[in-house]
Design a protein around this motif. Structure first.
Motif, mmCIF file in Angstrom:
data_model
loop_
_atom_site.group_PDB
_atom_site.id
_atom_site.type_symbol
_atom_site.label_atom_id
_atom_site.label_comp_id
_atom_site.label_asym_id
_atom_site.label_seq_id
_atom_site.Cartn_x
_atom_site.Cartn_y
_atom_site.Cartn_z
ATOM 1 N N PRO A 35 67.044 67.234 5.011
ATOM 2 C CA PRO A 35 68.446 67.532 4.683
ATOM 3 C C PRO A 35 68.792 68.992 4.956
ATOM 4 C CG PRO A 35 67.382 66.326 2.890
ATOM 5 C CD PRO A 35 66.303 66.712 3.850
ATOM 6 N N THR A 36 67.828 69.879 4.781
ATOM 7 C CA THR A 36 68.059 71.301 5.028
ATOM 8 C C THR A 36 68.319 71.551 6.506
ATOM 9 O OG1 THR A 36 66.631 71.895 3.167
ATOM 10 C CG2 THR A 36 67.083 73.611 4.787
ATOM 11 N N SER A 37 67.526 70.888 7.361
ATOM 12 C CA SER A 37 67.706 71.036 8.802
ATOM 13 C C SER A 37 69.060 70.477 9.239
ATOM 14 C CB SER A 37 66.583 70.320 9.554
ATOM 15 O OG SER A 37 66.720 70.455 10.949
ATOM 16 N N ALA A 38 69.464 69.357 8.661
ATOM 17 C CA ALA A 38 70.750 68.751 8.993
ATOM 18 C C ALA A 38 71.899 69.687 8.628
ATOM 19 C CB ALA A 38 70.914 67.416 8.281
ATOM 20 N N ALA A 39 71.834 70.284 7.430
ATOM 21 C CA ALA A 39 72.888 71.187 6.981
ATOM 22 C C ALA A 39 72.924 72.447 7.837
ATOM 23 C CB ALA A 39 72.679 71.538 5.512
ATOM 24 N N ALA A 40 71.739 72.951 8.193
ATOM 25 C CA ALA A 40 71.674 74.163 9.011
ATOM 26 C C ALA A 40 72.266 73.920 10.391
ATOM 27 C CB ALA A 40 70.225 74.635 9.124
ATOM 28 N N LEU A 41 71.990 72.754 10.970
ATOM 29 C CA LEU A 41 72.550 72.439 12.275
ATOM 30 C C LEU A 41 74.068 72.385 12.215
ATOM 31 C CD1 LEU A 41 71.430 70.244 15.091
ATOM 32 C CD2 LEU A 41 73.553 69.556 14.008
ATOM 33 N N LEU A 42 74.611 71.749 11.177
ATOM 34 C CA LEU A 42 76.062 71.672 11.061
ATOM 35 C C LEU A 42 76.670 73.066 10.951
ATOM 36 C CD1 LEU A 42 78.627 70.004 10.832
ATOM 37 C CD2 LEU A 42 78.301 69.999 8.350
ATOM 38 N N ASP A 43 76.030 73.952 10.173
ATOM 39 C CA ASP A 43 76.539 75.324 10.045
ATOM 40 C C ASP A 43 76.604 76.011 11.409
ATOM 41 O OD1 ASP A 43 76.842 75.101 7.323
ATOM 42 O OD2 ASP A 43 74.941 76.078 6.832
ATOM 43 N N GLN A 44 75.581 75.793 12.233
ATOM 44 C CA GLN A 44 75.563 76.397 13.564
ATOM 45 C C GLN A 44 76.685 75.840 14.448
ATOM 46 O OE1 GLN A 44 71.146 75.518 13.926
ATOM 47 N NE2 GLN A 44 71.228 77.406 15.111
ATOM 48 N N VAL A 45 76.903 74.530 14.340
ATOM 49 C CA VAL A 45 77.963 73.898 15.130
ATOM 50 C C VAL A 45 79.331 74.429 14.706
ATOM 51 C CG1 VAL A 45 79.118 71.713 15.645
ATOM 52 C CG2 VAL A 45 76.617 71.830 15.592
ATOM 53 N N LEU A 46 79.559 74.540 13.395
ATOM 54 C CA LEU A 46 80.840 75.035 12.902
ATOM 55 C C LEU A 46 81.042 76.502 13.263
ATOM 56 C CD1 LEU A 46 81.027 73.290 9.402
ATOM 57 C CD2 LEU A 46 82.176 72.631 11.521
ATOM 58 N N ASP A 47 79.961 77.278 13.245
ATOM 59 C CA ASP A 47 80.058 78.677 13.653
ATOM 60 C C ASP A 47 80.465 78.794 15.120
ATOM 61 O OD1 ASP A 47 79.398 79.627 11.170
ATOM 62 O OD2 ASP A 47 77.281 79.982 11.629
ATOM 63 N N ARG A 48 79.953 77.890 15.944
ATOM 64 C CA ARG A 48 80.223 77.945 17.386
ATOM 65 C C ARG A 48 81.595 77.360 17.734
ATOM 66 N NH1 ARG A 48 77.110 77.486 22.202
ATOM 67 N NH2 ARG A 48 78.569 77.359 23.952
ATOM 68 N N TYR A 49 81.909 76.203 17.168
ATOM 69 C CA TYR A 49 83.104 75.477 17.593
ATOM 70 C C TYR A 49 84.201 75.389 16.529
ATOM 71 C CZ TYR A 49 80.063 73.868 21.374
ATOM 72 O OH TYR A 49 79.202 73.807 22.447
ATOM 73 N N GLY A 50 83.837 75.570 15.273
ATOM 74 C CA GLY A 50 84.824 75.511 14.203
ATOM 75 C C GLY A 50 85.197 74.116 13.762
ATOM 76 N N ARG A 51 84.527 73.095 14.326
ATOM 77 C CA ARG A 51 84.874 71.721 13.994
ATOM 78 C C ARG A 51 83.742 70.791 14.427
ATOM 79 N NH1 ARG A 51 89.957 70.302 16.157
ATOM 80 N NH2 ARG A 51 89.370 68.093 16.224
ATOM 81 N N ILE A 52 83.760 69.570 13.919
ATOM 82 C CA ILE A 52 82.871 68.516 14.393
ATOM 83 C C ILE A 52 83.680 67.223 14.417
ATOM 84 C CG2 ILE A 52 81.940 68.273 12.025
ATOM 85 C CD1 ILE A 52 80.247 67.235 15.338
ATOM 86 N N ASP A 53 83.716 66.594 15.567
ATOM 87 C CA ASP A 53 84.530 65.384 15.742
ATOM 88 C C ASP A 53 83.700 64.108 15.816
ATOM 89 O OD1 ASP A 53 87.259 66.683 16.278
ATOM 90 O OD2 ASP A 53 85.972 67.684 17.740
ATOM 91 N N VAL A 54 82.497 64.215 16.363
ATOM 92 C CA VAL A 54 81.699 63.020 16.637
ATOM 93 C C VAL A 54 80.250 63.269 16.247
ATOM 94 C CG1 VAL A 54 80.857 61.468 18.450
ATOM 95 C CG2 VAL A 54 83.189 62.363 18.577
ATOM 96 N N LEU A 55 79.660 62.290 15.595
ATOM 97 C CA LEU A 55 78.219 62.290 15.317
ATOM 98 C C LEU A 55 77.627 60.999 15.852
ATOM 99 C CD1 LEU A 55 75.537 63.188 13.960
ATOM 100 C CD2 LEU A 55 76.382 62.087 11.855
ATOM 101 N N ILE A 56 76.633 61.122 16.733
ATOM 102 C CA ILE A 56 75.894 59.958 17.226
ATOM 103 C C ILE A 56 74.508 60.000 16.607
ATOM 104 C CG2 ILE A 56 75.170 58.648 19.254
ATOM 105 C CD1 ILE A 56 78.165 59.190 19.214
ATOM 106 N N ASN A 57 74.257 59.117 15.651
ATOM 107 C CA ASN A 57 72.933 59.037 15.021
ATOM 108 C C ASN A 57 72.037 58.164 15.897
ATOM 109 O OD1 ASN A 57 73.023 60.605 12.565
ATOM 110 N ND2 ASN A 57 74.463 59.093 11.765
ATOM 111 N N ASN A 58 71.340 58.824 16.815
ATOM 112 C CA ASN A 58 70.563 58.120 17.830
ATOM 113 C C ASN A 58 69.056 58.237 17.632
ATOM 114 O OD1 ASN A 58 69.944 57.116 20.732
ATOM 115 N ND2 ASN A 58 69.138 59.207 20.737
#
Length: 251
Positions: A77-100
């Motif tokens: 869960p820590t890695s998942a949260a950290a990745l989202l923080d990086q994505v939001l820092d870069r793009y400011g949003r998240i529109d799509v998640l593909i759990n592959n």
């Protein structure tokens, strides 16, 4: 007879949207990253195999696409949260998640170890939960989003020596349907994509003698994912099955 004309506004543009693809470095994940980047999305290649993910992101960039590689352990869960923080820092949003991201261990119930069971459940079921839980608030605040969970025909039928895999995929299908119910009030679409066998390392590395004519090209499944994302705003496909014409695990 009344004719229906589809307006340009009924098909959403994917250009500029941000998509995370777990297990994105190879197989279906890589095909999905390439397909979505071609469609104009900013793609996050999320994988433990960071070198492979970086190579793919560079390849997409060289083809005028937009991609970044980020390290992700879906069982954390820590890695998942950290990745989202990086994505939001870069793009400011998240529109799509593909759990592959997914794994399997081909063993009988008697030979399957407790650790192997936990590993399969952690990657295939806990991982999508951790990632969905991480992105859900950001999607809600952004006014919506789309989560696609890559399930399997293993969630519809059963065969020997795959008990952990079946348990994880049946569980993922149930989780995905429940998330669909919770997401709808917030304009968060959730789709269970039940994919049949593909010509990817997931099968080919474990079963080198498999008849590849019974498998489908992962690029075809990636195109299905793009199709799901292009449904009009008022429509969600909650479940879809995409099979090779010679699928062996389904009539």
């Amino acid at each position: 007879m009344q004719t229906l004309t589809k307006t340009a506004n009924s098909i959403p543009s994917l250009n500029g949207k941000v998509a995370i693809v777990t297990g994105g470095a190879r197989g279906l994940g890589a095909a999905t990253c390439q397909c979505l980047a071609t469609a104009g999305l900013n793609v996050v290649v999320a994988d433990l195999r960071h070198e492979l993910a970086s190579d793919l992101a560079q390849e997409i960039g060289a083809s005028s696409g937009s991609a970044m590689a980020l390290n992700l352990d879906v069982t954390s869960p820590t890695s998942a949260a950290a990745l989202l923080d990086q994505v939001l820092d870069r793009y400011g949003r998240i529109d799509v998640l593909i759990n592959n991201a997914g794994i399997d261990v081909t063993e009988s119930v008697e030979d399957l170890t407790h650790d192997q069971w936990q590993q399969v459940i952690n990657v295939n079921l806990n991982g999508p939960f951790y990632m969905s839980k991480a992105v859900f608030p950001a999607m809600r605040e952004n006014g919506g989003g789309h989560i696609i969970n890559i399930v399997s025909t293993a969630a519809k039928r059963a065969w020997a020596n795959a008990s952990a895999y079946h348990a994880s995929k049946w569980g993922l299908l149930g989780f995905s349907q429940a998330l669909h119910v919770e997401g709808r009030p917030h304009n968060i679409k959730v789709t269970s994509l039940i994919a049949g066998g593909m010509r990817t390392p997931f099968l080919l590395e474990r079963f080198p003698d498999i008849d590849q004519t019974t498998l489908q090209d992962p690029a075809n499944v990636a195109e299905t994912i793009r199709y799901l994302l292009m449904q009009p705003p008022g429509t969600v496909i909650s479940e879809m099955m995409v099979l090779p014409m010679k699928e062996t695990s389904w009539p």
